[in-house]
Design an enzyme around this catalytic site. Structure first.
Site, short mmCIF file in Angstrom:
data_model
loop_
_atom_site.label_atom_id
_atom_site.label_comp_id
_atom_site.label_asym_id
_atom_site.label_seq_id
_atom_site.Cartn_x
_atom_site.Cartn_y
_atom_site.Cartn_z
N ASN A 37 -1.76 -9.05 -26.61
CA ASN A 37 -2.80 -9.51 -25.34
C ASN A 37 -2.39 -8.57 -24.21
O ASN A 37 -3.00 -8.96 -23.00
CB ASN A 37 -2.83 -10.86 -25.17
CG ASN A 37 -1.36 -11.33 -24.59
OD1 ASN A 37 -0.34 -10.74 -24.83
ND2 ASN A 37 -1.28 -12.70 -24.47
N ASP A 38 -1.39 -7.56 -24.45
CA ASP A 38 -1.19 -6.79 -23.11
C ASP A 38 -0.24 -7.40 -22.18
O ASP A 38 0.23 -6.73 -21.16
CB ASP A 38 -2.35 -6.33 -22.55
CG ASP A 38 -2.01 -5.00 -21.87
OD1 ASP A 38 -1.50 -4.35 -22.30
OD2 ASP A 38 -2.59 -4.75 -20.71
N HIS A 130 8.32 1.76 4.99
CA HIS A 130 7.52 2.61 5.84
C HIS A 130 7.42 1.96 7.27
O HIS A 130 7.12 3.18 8.10
CB HIS A 130 6.11 2.21 5.15
CG HIS A 130 4.92 2.79 5.70
ND1 HIS A 130 4.95 4.36 5.84
CD2 HIS A 130 3.74 2.61 6.43
CE1 HIS A 130 3.76 4.84 6.40
NE2 HIS A 130 3.12 3.77 6.55
N ASP A 169 3.31 11.70 13.43
CA ASP A 169 2.69 10.85 14.26
C ASP A 169 3.63 10.21 14.98
O ASP A 169 4.85 10.46 14.82
CB ASP A 169 1.76 10.01 13.22
CG ASP A 169 2.64 9.12 12.41
OD1 ASP A 169 3.72 8.59 12.70
OD2 ASP A 169 2.02 9.37 11.10
N LYS A 192 -1.79 11.49 16.03
CA LYS A 192 -2.74 11.67 14.84
C LYS A 192 -3.78 10.47 15.13
O LYS A 192 -3.52 9.33 15.46
CB LYS A 192 -1.87 11.38 13.67
CG LYS A 192 -2.59 11.40 12.34
CD LYS A 192 -1.44 11.16 11.16
CE LYS A 192 -1.11 9.75 11.09
NZ LYS A 192 -0.68 9.43 9.86
N ARG A 194 -6.47 8.53 12.43
CA ARG A 194 -7.01 8.44 10.99
C ARG A 194 -8.56 7.88 11.05
O ARG A 194 -8.77 6.89 11.47
CB ARG A 194 -6.21 7.61 10.25
CG ARG A 194 -6.42 7.59 8.76
CD ARG A 194 -5.32 6.75 7.94
NE ARG A 194 -4.19 7.18 8.15
CZ ARG A 194 -3.58 7.87 7.17
NH1 ARG A 194 -4.36 8.62 6.48
NH2 ARG A 194 -2.37 8.40 7.50
N ASP A 217 8.91 13.02 7.72
CA ASP A 217 8.30 11.85 7.64
C ASP A 217 9.03 11.01 6.53
O ASP A 217 9.84 11.55 5.95
CB ASP A 217 6.95 12.25 6.96
CG ASP A 217 5.86 11.23 7.35
OD1 ASP A 217 6.25 10.28 7.74
OD2 ASP A 217 4.64 11.80 6.78
#
Length: 313
Positions: A37-38, A130, A169, A192, A194, A217
């Protein structure tokens, strides 16, 4: 507390093996089974009872698959009476989902952090999130390392007398400034914006004319920001350009497009994420962060300070 027990998911076993080689500990096997069934089932094939367990799994493509695998590994370790479970996240892809910048939008960075804690994580060892505030999304202790030392050691082989570190940025400018201090060079940053269909860098703030540039970056994915920045650097007559990042994700042919830029001399990243062999270009240099992660794991296990590994020198 008994000895360390290290396991790896299927996302980046090569890195896990290298970490264990530096740590001097075996990498224990994990059986991952997919039912008809995955659904996935995970079995940790070594004793975890009252041991200090480390689970190594970067969240890379397919991200959801590897996330569920990690959650099941956590549940298995908790059910096996591990004394402490540390998730080693060389790359936390959901860190990009860190704010509500549109109506009725999810904040995946916080949700996935909650899932990891609920599944059984006692602490997290992460590499170059990040944005720094992601640290606060976790309800368990987080040791947040960066790869600036490894990157700086690489670039010290060059003549740095005419170098400027450039952040694409302003959001990454603080990390670029720290990197520039480590190298003893100047720093600049792109302005920068976006939009829905494009990224625009209107200017580069800092001294670029006739300089040797290192673009820094935290990660490169599609490379659209970097390509835009290269145009601005050419307009400002940069003498040479090298590119550096921690997470070389390089999707949709980004590595090839960057490598085809004649004035880009080198592309440097670390092995936090696997890079497909068919995508490697001659200009690419991959540095290992396995020694830093192994040392952090050793210090966590021994109850020593980890701060020396991520404080600026």
């Amino acid at each position: 507390m008994k000895e360390i027990a290290v396991f790896s998911g299927s996302a980046h076993p090569e890195l896990a093996r290298e970490i264990c080689a530096h740590l001097g500990a075996p990498l224990h096997p994990v059986r991952v089974q997919r039912f008809a069934n995955d659904c996935l089932e995970v079995q940790l094939q070594a004793n975890c009872r009252e041991r200090d367990v480390f689970l190594i799994q970067p969240l890379v493509r397919p991200v959801q698959e590897h996330l569920v695998e990690l959650l099941l590994m956590l549940d298995a370790a908790r059910g096996a009476s591990a004394a402490r479970i540390t998730v080693v996240l060389p790359h936390y892809s959901y860190a990009r989902s860190d704010k509500k910048d549109a109506p009725r939008i999810s904040i995946g960075g916080r949700l996935v952090a909650d899932l990891l804690a609920t599944a059984g994580a006692h602490r997290v060892l992460a590499m170059t999130l990040h944005s720094p505030q992601i640290h606060g999304f976790f309800s368990v202790p987080v040791d947040h390392l960066h790869a600036l030392r490894e990157l700086a050691a690489h670039f010290r082989q060059y003549d740095l007398s005419n170098v400027t570190v450039v952040s694409p940025d302003l959001g990454n400018a603080k990390e670029a400034a720290a990197f520039a201090r480590m190298l003893g060079v100047s720093v600049a940053a792109g302005a920068k914006q976006r939009f829905a269909d494009r990224v625009e860098i209107s200017a580069v703030i800092g001294d670029i004319e006739g300089r040797d540039v290192i673009v820094l970056d935290d990660e490169i994915v599609k490379g659209s920001t970097l390509i835009e920045l290269l145009d601005r650097l050419r307009e400002r007559n940069a003498r040479s350009i090298r590119v550096a990042c921690t997470h070389g994700l390089f999707s949709n042919g980004a590595l090839r497009r960057i490598g085809e830029q004649d004035d880009v001399l080198e592309i440097v990243c670390t092995n936090t994420v696997p890079i497909a062999r068919d995508e490697v270009v001659p200009k690419l240099k991959v540095l290992s962060i396995a020694p830093a992660l192994a040392e952090a794991m050793r210090r966590i296990h021994d109850g020593e300070s980890v701060s020396a590994l991520f404080d600026n020198p």
